[in-house]
Design an enzyme around this catalytic site. Structure first.
Site, PDB file in Angstrom:
ATOM      1  N   HIS A   1       0.965  -1.182   0.027  1.00 19.60           N
ATOM      2  CA  HIS A   1       0.047  -0.047   0.050  1.00 19.60           C
ATOM      3  C   HIS A   1       0.987   1.177   0.194  1.00 19.60           C
ATOM      4  O   HIS A   1       2.150   0.947   0.550  1.00 19.60           O
ATOM      5  CB  HIS A   1      -0.714   0.225   1.345  1.00 19.60           C
ATOM      6  CG  HIS A   1      -1.673  -1.080   1.767  1.00 19.60           C
ATOM      7  ND1 HIS A   1      -1.363  -2.132   2.278  1.00 19.60           N
ATOM      8  CD2 HIS A   1      -3.295  -1.196   1.543  1.00 19.60           C
ATOM      9  CE1 HIS A   1      -2.269  -3.181   2.518  1.00 19.60           C
ATOM     10  NE2 HIS A   1      -3.539  -2.278   2.069  1.00 19.60           N
TER      11      HIS A   1
ATOM     12  N   ASP B   1       2.323   1.952   3.378  1.00 20.31           N
ATOM     13  CA  ASP B   1       3.290   1.012   3.969  1.00 20.31           C
ATOM     14  C   ASP B   1       4.582   1.654   3.945  1.00 20.31           C
ATOM     15  O   ASP B   1       5.620   1.407   4.503  1.00 20.31           O
ATOM     16  CB  ASP B   1       3.092  -0.316   3.439  1.00 20.31           C
ATOM     17  CG  ASP B   1       1.952  -0.928   3.481  1.00 20.31           C
ATOM     18  OD1 ASP B   1       0.843  -0.548   4.360  1.00 20.31           O
ATOM     19  OD2 ASP B   1       1.382  -1.794   2.319  1.00 20.31           O
TER      20      ASP B   1
HETATM   21  C1  XUL Z   1      -7.310  -6.733   5.148  1.00 17.13           C
HETATM   22  C2  XUL Z   1      -6.738  -7.016   3.710  1.00 17.13           C
HETATM   23  C3  XUL Z   1      -5.851  -5.919   3.094  1.00 17.13           C
HETATM   24  C4  XUL Z   1      -5.691  -5.942   1.680  1.00 17.13           C
HETATM   25  C5  XUL Z   1      -4.887  -5.038   0.916  1.00 17.13           C
HETATM   26  O1  XUL Z   1      -7.971  -7.647   5.862  1.00 17.13           O
HETATM   27  O2  XUL Z   1      -6.586  -8.183   3.230  1.00 17.13           O
HETATM   28  O3  XUL Z   1      -4.317  -6.040   3.761  1.00 17.13           O
HETATM   29  O4  XUL Z   1      -5.351  -7.128   1.194  1.00 17.13           O
HETATM   30  O5  XUL Z   1      -5.590  -3.746   1.325  1.00 17.13           O
END
Ligand code: XUL
Ligand code: CO
Length: 450
Positions: free
Chosen positions: A114, A117
């Site tokens: 993300h 992150d």
């Molecule tokens: C949350 C989840 C996230 C997604 C990406 O449960 O799985 O980490 O994978 O936003």
């Protein structure tokens, strides 16, 4: 024993040699080599591709390098050096150094992230996006040096308080707009880094109570947002897949992208069923009351299978515990459905999994990923055997054989009315006799492959 690289480089964060070797099923651990792959032989051919190409492992940034080990009752336990006070951009670079060291150590060909992150949030969106671009340059160089690739990027549209009432589904169009600015930036970076997918997980695209929610408007907003993302993908020439990650609840009480079936209906409603696919996560499938293999089989049947987030839940706890996968039967059944459906395509196996908060040694990150990779490889070999042996598929074919005959095919082509079928019962003197579905025998068969 830590490895001290020559030439005054930063000492390794992990004590393992990199990359970890494949030594075969007979491998015995020693003090010098406590772990080697027994099953993940990345160049071994499985169903026409190498294991590396079939599995397409990815390490996720958020759990492994972002999360500090907090829980609702306790503070961070991991105390990673890049979590300590300091210049946030310098810390982000230090984090990237260790992240790439882990990718190389476990020999994972892909990673996922993300925006928040990997780079710190700035005072404005422009500043946040500039921080992201600077780390994007660091990634580009490291990817070139190591050959490690990006499986997918995504925008964090759920952590900051501005998103507490959702991003695309927010009652305030200014939040929708802000989210659009964030997604544009991450989608473009994903494209520039050669990512194979862009993921949207609607963490707060849902509601807490209908008392303050206009559900119809929120669904329309979500559809508009997704259309904007798809339009921009085509505008910039991104050839990867756009993926929605279904999850029924958590953090919100009810999430709109509940499961694969719900997402498919939503995509049809907005004319996007040929544009958007799904990133299926095992623990999310369980929370929706399904098995992982059910969600995979359904996505393949609907033509929207995209990629997988690998983890597992806990049988006693009803929330998203995100543990590393460790059950061979579960993995084998999931990978059987993947292979049966035609394979991973542009997707991969992304370890959206986190350590338990007492696993505070840096090497626990290596153990968690490497052992999960080896088990997935073993699961893949079991799935290959299940397919090649063909006994399960022969059973299913025989069970539906009547539908392949003329009468069954004519019904499916729409050539028989309800009246015609009704009179057929008398004309042909039909008296169908039930046949055993043989579940226990098939379950025994599956166990014989393990
Ligand atoms: C949350 C989840 C996230 C997604 C990406 O449960 O799985 O980490 O994978 O936003
Ligand atoms: Co996930």
């Amino acid at each position: 024993m830590r490895h001290e690289p020559a030439g005054g480089q930063r000492p390794s964060y992990f004590s393992f040699a990199q990359p970890l070797a494949y030594r075969g099923p007979g491998f015995t651990p020693t003090a010098q080599e406590p772990f080697a792959y027994r099953h993940y032989d990345k160049s071994r051919m499985v169903m026409g591709k190498t294991m590396e190409q079939q599995l397409r492992f990815a390490v996720c940034y958020w759990h492994s390098f972002g999360w500090g080990g907090t829980d609702p009752f306790g503070d961070a336990t991991f105390q990673r050096p890049w979590h300590a006070a300091g210049d946030p951009m310098e810390q982000a670079v230090a984090k990237a150094d260790v992240a790439f060291e882990l990718f190389r150590t476990v020999d994972a060909p892909f990673f996922t992230f993300h925006d928040r992150d990997v780079a710190p949030e700035g005072a404005t969106l422009a500043e946040s996006n500039a921080n992201l671009r600077r780390i994007g340059d660091v990634f580009a160089k490291k990817m070139q040096d190591t050959g490690i690739k990006l499986l997918w990027g995504t925008a964090n549209l759920f952590s900051h308080r501005r998103y507490m009432a959702g991003a695309a589904t927010n009652p305030d169009p200014a939040v929708f707009t802000y989210a659009a600015g964030q997604v544009k930036s991450v989608l473009e970076l994903t494209h520039q880094l050669g990512g194979d997918n862009y993921v949207l997980w609607g963490g707060r695209e849902g509601y807490e109570t209908l008392l303050n929610t206009d559900l119809k408007r929120e669904l329309a907003q979500l559809g508009r947002f997704l259309n904007l993302v798809v339009e921009h993908k085509h505008k910039i020439g991104f050839k990867g897949q756009i993926l929605i990650e279904p999850k029924p609840a958590e953090p919100t009480k009810h999430q709109y992208d509940y499961d694969v079936a719900t997402v498919f209906g939503f995509l049809r409603e907005h004319g996007l069923e040929r544009e958007v696919k799904v990133n299926i996560e095992q623990n999310h499938a369980l929370l929706a009351g399904h098995t992982f293999e059910h969600e995979i089989a359904l996505a393949h049947a609907l033509g929207i299978f995209g990629s997988l987030d690998m983890n597992r839940g806990d049988e006693q706890l009803g929330w998203d515990t995100d543990q590393f996968p460790n059950s061979l039967p579960q993995l084998a059944l999931a990978l059987y459905e993947v292979l049966k459906g035609g394979g991973m395509g542009l997707g991969g196996l992304n370890f959206d999994a986190k350590l338990r908060r007492q696993s505070i040694d840096p090497d626990d990150l290596v153990w968690a990923h490497a052992t999960a990779m080896d088990l997935c490889a073993r699961g893949l070999l079991v799935a290959e055997q299940m397919l090649q042996d063909g006994a399960l598929q022969r059973h299913v074919q025989a069970r539906y054989a009547g539908w392949d005959e003329d009468g069954g095919q004519a019904i499916l082509r729409g050539e028989r009315s309800l009246e015609e079928l009704a009179s057929d019962v008398d004309a042909r003197g039909l008296d169908p006799q039930p046949r055993s579905a043989q579940q226990e025998r098939l379950e025994h068969l599956v166990n014989s492959y393990l």
